[in-house]
Each structure stands twice: as structure tokens, then as C-alpha cells.
Scaffold this motif. Structure first.
Motif, PDB file in Angstrom:
ATOM      1  N   ARG A   1       0.917  -0.942  -0.063  1.00 30.23           N
ATOM      2  CA  ARG A   1       0.113  -0.049   0.054  1.00 30.23           C
ATOM      3  C   ARG A   1       0.644   0.791   0.082  1.00 30.23           C
ATOM      4  NH1 ARG A   1      -0.721   1.457   5.192  1.00 30.23           N
ATOM      5  NH2 ARG A   1       0.265  -0.068   6.780  1.00 30.23           N
ATOM      6  N   PHE A   2       2.540   0.792  -0.103  1.00 29.25           N
ATOM      7  CA  PHE A   2       3.089   2.358  -0.294  1.00 29.25           C
ATOM      8  C   PHE A   2       3.624   2.957  -1.567  1.00 29.25           C
ATOM      9  CE2 PHE A   2       3.747  -0.437   3.820  1.00 29.25           C
ATOM     10  CZ  PHE A   2       3.380   0.994   4.757  1.00 29.25           C
ATOM     11  N   PRO A   3       3.484   3.878  -1.589  1.00 31.19           N
ATOM     12  CA  PRO A   3       3.699   4.714  -3.019  1.00 31.19           C
ATOM     13  C   PRO A   3       5.217   4.655  -3.794  1.00 31.19           C
ATOM     14  CG  PRO A   3       4.307   6.100  -1.280  1.00 31.19           C
ATOM     15  CD  PRO A   3       3.770   5.304  -0.417  1.00 31.19           C
ATOM     16  N   LEU A   4       5.883   4.490  -4.076  1.00 32.59           N
ATOM     17  CA  LEU A   4       7.153   4.210  -4.884  1.00 32.59           C
ATOM     18  C   LEU A   4       8.175   5.092  -3.942  1.00 32.59           C
ATOM     19  CD1 LEU A   4       7.048   2.907  -8.569  1.00 32.59           C
ATOM     20  CD2 LEU A   4       7.578   1.836  -6.653  1.00 32.59           C
ATOM     21  N   ILE A   5       9.252   4.597  -3.708  1.00 32.58           N
ATOM     22  CA  ILE A   5      10.164   5.666  -2.675  1.00 32.58           C
ATOM     23  C   ILE A   5      11.353   5.844  -4.271  1.00 32.58           C
ATOM     24  CG2 ILE A   5      12.327   5.753  -1.460  1.00 32.58           C
ATOM     25  CD1 ILE A   5      10.465   3.373   0.422  1.00 32.58           C
TER      26      ILE A   5
ATOM     27  N   LEU B   1      13.551  -6.487  -1.337  1.00 35.90           N
ATOM     28  CA  LEU B   1      13.739  -6.625  -0.400  1.00 35.90           C
ATOM     29  C   LEU B   1      13.391  -8.179   1.283  1.00 35.90           C
ATOM     30  CD1 LEU B   1      12.550  -2.918  -0.191  1.00 35.90           C
ATOM     31  CD2 LEU B   1      14.715  -3.497   0.040  1.00 35.90           C
ATOM     32  N   PHE B   2      12.484  -8.432   1.015  1.00 40.28           N
ATOM     33  CA  PHE B   2      12.279  -9.656   1.738  1.00 40.28           C
ATOM     34  C   PHE B   2      13.293 -10.626   1.523  1.00 40.28           C
ATOM     35  CE2 PHE B   2       8.025  -9.467   3.051  1.00 40.28           C
ATOM     36  CZ  PHE B   2       7.941  -8.573   3.975  1.00 40.28           C
ATOM     37  N   ILE B   3      13.371 -11.328   0.143  1.00 42.47           N
ATOM     38  CA  ILE B   3      14.868 -11.954  -0.153  1.00 42.47           C
ATOM     39  C   ILE B   3      16.605 -11.873   0.122  1.00 42.47           C
ATOM     40  CG2 ILE B   3      15.964 -12.729  -1.763  1.00 42.47           C
ATOM     41  CD1 ILE B   3      13.621 -13.288  -3.602  1.00 42.47           C
ATOM     42  N   GLN B   4      16.849 -10.265  -0.034  1.00 45.59           N
ATOM     43  CA  GLN B   4      17.867 -10.106   0.713  1.00 45.59           C
ATOM     44  C   GLN B   4      17.550  -9.558   2.384  1.00 45.59           C
ATOM     45  OE1 GLN B   4      18.063  -6.126  -0.926  1.00 45.59           O
ATOM     46  NE2 GLN B   4      18.237  -6.657  -2.890  1.00 45.59           N
ATOM     47  N   ALA B   5      16.318  -9.371   3.068  1.00 50.00           N
ATOM     48  CA  ALA B   5      17.017  -9.655   4.237  1.00 50.00           C
ATOM     49  C   ALA B   5      16.515 -11.105   4.467  1.00 50.00           C
ATOM     50  CB  ALA B   5      15.364  -9.072   4.921  1.00 50.00           C
ATOM     51  N   ALA B   6      16.287 -12.354   3.786  1.00 48.68           N
ATOM     52  CA  ALA B   6      16.019 -13.429   4.007  1.00 48.68           C
ATOM     53  C   ALA B   6      17.559 -14.297   4.452  1.00 48.68           C
ATOM     54  CB  ALA B   6      15.516 -14.290   3.257  1.00 48.68           C
ATOM     55  N   LYS B   7      18.642 -13.918   3.547  1.00 44.93           N
ATOM     56  CA  LYS B   7      19.440 -13.783   3.107  1.00 44.93           C
ATOM     57  C   LYS B   7      21.093 -13.013   4.379  1.00 44.93           C
ATOM     58  CE  LYS B   7      19.618 -14.318  -2.186  1.00 44.93           C
ATOM     59  NZ  LYS B   7      20.204 -13.469  -3.238  1.00 44.93           N
ATOM     60  N   ALA B   8      20.315 -11.905   4.739  1.00 43.64           N
ATOM     61  CA  ALA B   8      21.097 -11.623   5.322  1.00 43.64           C
ATOM     62  C   ALA B   8      20.595 -12.092   7.219  1.00 43.64           C
ATOM     63  CB  ALA B   8      20.492  -9.899   5.896  1.00 43.64           C
ATOM     64  N   MET B   9      19.393 -12.801   7.428  1.00 44.38           N
ATOM     65  CA  MET B   9      18.728 -13.848   8.299  1.00 44.38           C
ATOM     66  C   MET B   9      19.721 -14.879   8.673  1.00 44.38           C
ATOM     67  SD  MET B   9      14.857 -14.573   9.664  1.00 44.38           S
ATOM     68  CE  MET B   9      14.789 -12.430   9.564  1.00 44.38           C
ATOM     69  N   GLY B  10      20.691 -14.912   7.274  1.00 50.92           N
ATOM     70  CA  GLY B  10      21.077 -16.442   7.278  1.00 50.92           C
ATOM     71  C   GLY B  10      19.944 -17.614   6.959  1.00 50.92           C
ATOM     72  N   LEU B  11      18.735 -17.027   6.339  1.00 50.61           N
ATOM     73  CA  LEU B  11      18.040 -18.709   5.918  1.00 50.61           C
ATOM     74  C   LEU B  11      18.364 -19.600   4.526  1.00 50.61           C
ATOM     75  CD1 LEU B  11      14.664 -16.233   6.839  1.00 50.61           C
ATOM     76  CD2 LEU B  11      15.528 -17.992   8.153  1.00 50.61           C
ATOM     77  N   LYS B  12      19.718 -19.003   4.408  1.00 48.04           N
ATOM     78  CA  LYS B  12      19.821 -20.189   3.186  1.00 48.04           C
ATOM     79  C   LYS B  12      20.208 -21.578   4.296  1.00 48.04           C
ATOM     80  CE  LYS B  12      22.012 -18.205  -0.981  1.00 48.04           C
ATOM     81  NZ  LYS B  12      23.335 -17.818  -1.535  1.00 48.04           N
ATOM     82  N   SER B  13      20.920 -21.730   4.618  1.00 47.40           N
ATOM     83  CA  SER B  13      20.408 -23.177   5.518  1.00 47.40           C
ATOM     84  C   SER B  13      19.190 -24.048   5.942  1.00 47.40           C
ATOM     85  CB  SER B  13      21.997 -22.782   7.269  1.00 47.40           C
ATOM     86  OG  SER B  13      20.326 -22.312   7.748  1.00 47.40           O
TER      87      SER B  13
ATOM     88  N   LEU C   1      11.537  -2.224   5.822  1.00 49.46           N
ATOM     89  CA  LEU C   1      12.600  -2.327   5.089  1.00 49.46           C
ATOM     90  C   LEU C   1      13.340  -0.951   4.013  1.00 49.46           C
ATOM     91  CD1 LEU C   1      12.299  -6.592   4.553  1.00 49.46           C
ATOM     92  CD2 LEU C   1      14.115  -4.594   5.877  1.00 49.46           C
ATOM     93  N   ARG C   2      12.481  -0.571   3.625  1.00 46.97           N
ATOM     94  CA  ARG C   2      12.374   0.361   2.633  1.00 46.97           C
ATOM     95  C   ARG C   2      13.276   1.281   3.077  1.00 46.97           C
ATOM     96  NH1 ARG C   2       8.599   1.075  -2.282  1.00 46.97           N
ATOM     97  NH2 ARG C   2       8.203  -0.422  -2.668  1.00 46.97           N
ATOM     98  N   GLU C   3      12.370   1.829   4.254  1.00 51.72           N
ATOM     99  CA  GLU C   3      13.535   2.897   5.160  1.00 51.72           C
ATOM    100  C   GLU C   3      15.060   3.147   4.929  1.00 51.72           C
ATOM    101  OE1 GLU C   3      11.101   3.103   9.038  1.00 51.72           O
ATOM    102  OE2 GLU C   3      10.007   4.082   8.201  1.00 51.72           O
ATOM    103  N   LYS C   4      15.234   1.025   5.350  1.00 54.43           N
ATOM    104  CA  LYS C   4      16.747   1.462   5.426  1.00 54.43           C
ATOM    105  C   LYS C   4      17.739   1.155   4.471  1.00 54.43           C
ATOM    106  CE  LYS C   4      16.265  -0.795   9.924  1.00 54.43           C
ATOM    107  NZ  LYS C   4      16.257  -1.694  10.562  1.00 54.43           N
ATOM    108  N   ALA C   5      16.928   0.911   3.262  1.00 55.35           N
ATOM    109  CA  ALA C   5      17.142   0.199   1.935  1.00 55.35           C
ATOM    110  C   ALA C   5      17.730   1.477   0.838  1.00 55.35           C
ATOM    111  CB  ALA C   5      16.184  -0.582   0.479  1.00 55.35           C
ATOM    112  N   GLN C   6      18.172   1.342  -0.379  1.00 50.02           N
ATOM    113  CA  GLN C   6      18.676   2.260  -1.171  1.00 50.02           C
ATOM    114  C   GLN C   6      18.023   2.085  -2.901  1.00 50.02           C
ATOM    115  OE1 GLN C   6      23.261   2.698  -1.839  1.00 50.02           O
ATOM    116  NE2 GLN C   6      23.095   3.983   0.054  1.00 50.02           N
TER     117      GLN C   6
END
Length: 467
Positions: A35-39, A103-115, A445-450
Motif C-alpha cells: 500500500r506504499f508509493p514508490l520510493i 527486499l524480503f529476499i535480501q533480508a532472508a539472506k542477511a538472516m542466514g535463512l539459506k541454511s 525495509l524500505r527505510e533502510k534500503a537504497q
């Protein structure tokens, strides 16, 4: 596996199947509208610097790009009559979804969910490579040639009326032939011996196109005259004996009109033949230990440690697999499943392992297109793992919330309160809660992303559609 509301959302689904293999993996992941506009973090008219690629880039999410090709692939269709602003809004909403998903996928990688998704990924990788090998070994070789299509078209006008007897073994076929030679009527033998559904009708299969009879039955029938009975014909299903009752000529369309039907028939027959040859070749390399196979007749909890060490199959005289490595298959057995199906499932698992080995031997796991598909599979798994961990598994709906909603919306439930209504409301409230939680998480996640968006390119795509 997934809820109705997930299936109804505009989501990307990845399905790995093979028409001749039991389905192994199917998964799809929900991606509700944000529901958020493009940043836009850079000026709209500035092109976005990124990694080298010849394909246009529409957006950049941290260090990853969203290509125009990927954006257009799953773009929802609009209304027949749509203003340019409406088209732009639809495009922006879709791009928002892709950005949130990335963003969700990047956060998943950062959380170590690949394992956490490693095992699921390996299973999907195995399935994909088997599918690619199967396509290369069979599907690509099954294409019908123009010469074969024309040859079959020449006999397409011929229709034949047949009776059929289908038996399992050559000895059974000889027994039927002896009965026929003793003047026992064909229909009596069909009723008594045939395993084909037509047996109850005296073997009568009615009129059909000669061209669409499978080989070698078609070749045999071509040489018969009305009233004649064939010798036993070996087929994939056993031994067939046919009686030609009548022939007639029927009108057909032009070659161009009939070509697709002929091609489809020829390729289906070729696939069946190549499939049989492939698995005959594979099985010629396998030796099964029937004592070990019988272990799987027992409930899994009754299998002893000694039995787990028994070898089930050898490939090329080399130990291939033990009972203990197939317990994951046995765990899926319903107690009521019969022994034949248990053995079939075990053997199919072993055959699939061979197909997987063959795929890797051909280097299919290093093919750029396959690697791209594998990356997408990993993305799907990571997205789902992150969604479940941060959203789905955190949502609970209390009985009080369900009752409050029912009392507020009682008019919408004329049938009154019951378990079905309770579950319906619970699912609705859970879906709404998940949607809100996902939107809130996406905002954080958007607030911290480029995030960079090529607005000029986006608007040019809109204008192109309007033209």
C-alpha cells in the motif's frame, strides 16, 4: 499447502513437473500488493548505474537490479479501456511488489535463512535437472518430421472397425489363439480372457482412424482383410490379438488442418517409446536385493538397525544405496498402501537418482539457463522462509476476535453461527493481519534500503502499451 487467499493473489508460481513422472515439487508464494508509493532516491531522469547487462534496467534495490524483461513477464493485464494514468498506477503497483519481494529476499539472506532452505533447494535442484535431462533425452528427440506427418496423413481417411483381446503374457496369447483355432468365437474369447475394458463387450472397440492406432498394431491391421484375425502382437501393455471387422473411407481436412493432431499423436507415441528405452537401459545397470526391498513392507518403526544397513540396489556392480538412505520414502507410505506400490516408489527413487547423475554428467547443472532457474528457485524459497518466520508464523487470531467480527457482520451470515463460519472468519482475519504485517515490514525495509527507479523508462513502457 497454501491457503486459498494466497492462490487468489497475484503471485508468481513456479511449478516443476514432468508429465511422465509423478509430481515431486509444487510451490507458489504470496506477494500481496503493497500500500506504499514508490520510493525514488535519485532524480527520475538520471539513468541508474549498475552491473553490466545488455537488457534495460528498470530499478535497483540495494545492489540488485530489476530488469524490464522480469517486470513485464508477470505484469497484470489492465482493462480494455484504460487511461494512461491508470496504466501508470498499475505499473507502479507491480513494481512496488517486485521491490518489496526483492527486499524480503535480501533480508532472508542477511538472516542466514539459506541454511534453512538448503534441503528444499537440493530437492528442487534434483527435480529440475531430472526434468532437463528428460527433455534432452526424450522430448527433443520425439519431434515429428514433416515426412512422418505426411505419411500418416495419407492413410488418415481410412477408418477401421476392430475387436481386440489384450492379455499379459505370450503364453496367454497362445492359449487364446488355440481357442480361436478351435472355432471359439472371438467375442467369447475376449469376454473370457481380455484385460482390456472392451472385453465385456466382446472386444468391440468400434470404428477408429487407422492412422491413430499405435505401432505395431497399425502395421498389422493394414495387412488384414475384413474377418481376419491377427497373430499375437507384442505391445507395452502385453500381447494384443485383433480382428478386423470392416474398413471404410471418411472425409478429412487438408494437411494443414490435420497436421497438429497428427504431430501430437506421433510425438506421444515417440515419447512413450523413448521413455521405455531409457528406463530399460537404466534398469539394465541395476541389480536389486529383493530381501532388502521386502524390508519396506514393514512399518518404519519396526525396521531394525541391521536391516537399515542392507543394500537395496547396486549400479554397475557398485553399491548404490542402502535401506537407511531410503527411509524418507518409507516414511511417506500410508499403512494401507500395497507392497507393489511400495516397491514401485522405492525403485522410482533409485531411478531418479540415476537420471540426476546423468544430468550432472552432461553438465546440465552448469548450463546458464538452468543456473538462472535455480537462482529463481532459491529466491522463492528464501522469500517464503522469511515470510513465514517474520509474518505468517507470528499471526494468531483469537476466538474473541472471531466472535467480535461475527457480531459486527452478523447480517452477512444469514445461516447463523457454525464451525464453517468460524473458520471462514478466522481465515479472513488472518489474511488481513498478514497483509498489514507485510506492508509494515516492507516499509521498515524500505527505510533502510537504497532504491533507484528509472522513471523515464517506466513511463516509456506505459506509453508503449497505450500505443
Amino acid at each position: 499447502m497454501y491457503s486459498k487467499e494466497q492462490k487468489e493473489m497475484n503471485i508468481k508460481k513456479l511449478i516443476i513437473t514432468n508429465p511422465l513422472f509423478p509430481p515431486i515439487v509444487r510451490f507458489g508464494f504470496a506477494l500481496p500488493h503493497s500500500r506504499f508509493p514508490l520510493i525514488v532516491l535519485l532524480l527520475a531522469l538520471i539513468s541508474i548505474p549498475c552491473q553490466k547487462t545488455s537488457r534495460p534496467i528498470l530499478a535497483k534495490v540495494n545492489d540488485e537490479v530489476i530488469l524490464v524483461d522480469d517486470f513485464l513477464k508477470d505484469l497484470p493485464k489492465g482493462q480494455e479501456i484504460e487511461t494512461e494514468d491508470a496504466v501508470l498506477n498499475r505499473y507502479q503497483k507491480h513494481l512496488n511488489q517486485l521491490i518489496d519481494r526483492r527486499l524480503f529476499i535480501q533480508a532472508a539472506k542477511a538472516m542466514g535463512l539459506k541454511s534453512e532452505v538448503k534441503n528444499s533447494f537440493e530437492l528442487n535442484k534434483r527435480t529440475l535437472l531430472i526434468q532437463k535431462f528428460y527433455s534432452k533425452a526424450i522430448m527433443e528427440k520425439a519431434r515429428a518430421t514433416p515426412k512422418a506427418i505426411r505419411k500418416l496423413y495419407e492413410i488418415l481417411p481410412t477408418a477401421v472397425h476392430l475387436r481386440l483381446i489384450l492379455v499379459a503374457t505370450e503364453d496367454d496369447a497362445r492359449l487364446v489363439c488355440d481357442q480361436l483355432k478351435a472355432n471359439v468365437p472371438f467375442e467369447t474369447c475376449a469376454f473370457k480372457f481380455s484385460q482390456h475394458p472392451s472385453g465385456k463387450n466382446g472386444g468391440d472397440v468400434g470404428f477408429g482412424k487407422l492412422a491413430f492406432l499405435p505401432e505395431p498394431i497399425r502395421h498389422t491391421v493394414e495387412d488384414l482383410k475384413p474377418g481376419m484375425v491377427s497373430q499375437p502382437i507384442p505391445t507395452d501393455d502385453g500381447f494384443a490379438i485383433v480382428q478386423l471387422l470392416a474398413k471404410k473411407t471418411e472425409p478429412v481436412g487438408s494437411l494443414a488442418q490435420e497436421e497438429n493432431a497428427i504431430r501430437s499423436f506421433l510425438e506421444q507415441q515417440k515419447v512413450k517409446e523413448l521413455h521405455r528405452q531409457l528406463f530399460a537401459q537404466l534398469n539394465s545397470r541395476l541389480v536389486y536385493n529383493h530381501k532388502a526391498l521386502q524390508v519396506f513392507f514393514k512399518p518404519i518403526e519396526q525396521i531394525t538397525d541391521a536391516e537399515k544397513e542392507l543394500w537395496v540396489c547396486k549400479k554397475d556392480d557398485t553399491l548404490l544405496v542402502k535401506v537407511k538412505s531410503l527411509l524418507h520414502i518409507a516414511e511417506s507410505f500410508n499403512p494401507a498402501i500395497d507392497t507393489a506400490l511400495r516397491i514401485y516408489a522405492i525403485k522410482r527413487e533409485i531411478e531418479d537418482d540415476l537420471l540426476y547423475e546423468e544430468a550432472k554428467r552432461l553438465g546440465l547443472d552448469k548450463d546458464p539457463k538452468v543456473l538462472d532457474e535455480l537462482n529463481k528457485i532459491m529466491d522463492e524459497l528464501l522469500y517464503q522462509a522469511y515470510y513465514n518466520k517474520t509474518i505468517s508464523n507470528q499471526i494468531t487470531v483469537s476466538d474473541q476476535a472471531i466472535l467480535d467480527y461475527y457480531n459486527k457482520e452478523r447480517a452477512n451470515y444469514p445461516g447463523g453461527w457454525n464451525e464453517s463460519v468460524k473458520n471462514l472468519i478466522k481465515n479472513r482475519l488472518a489474511t488481513e493481519a498478514k497483509s498489514r504485517a507485510q506492508a509494515d515490514l516492507a516499509l521498515k525495509l524500505r527505510e533502510k534500503a537504497q532504491i533507484e527507479i528509472n522513471e523515464r523508462l517506466l513511463k516509456s513502457l506505459v506509453r508503449k502499451e497505450k500505443r
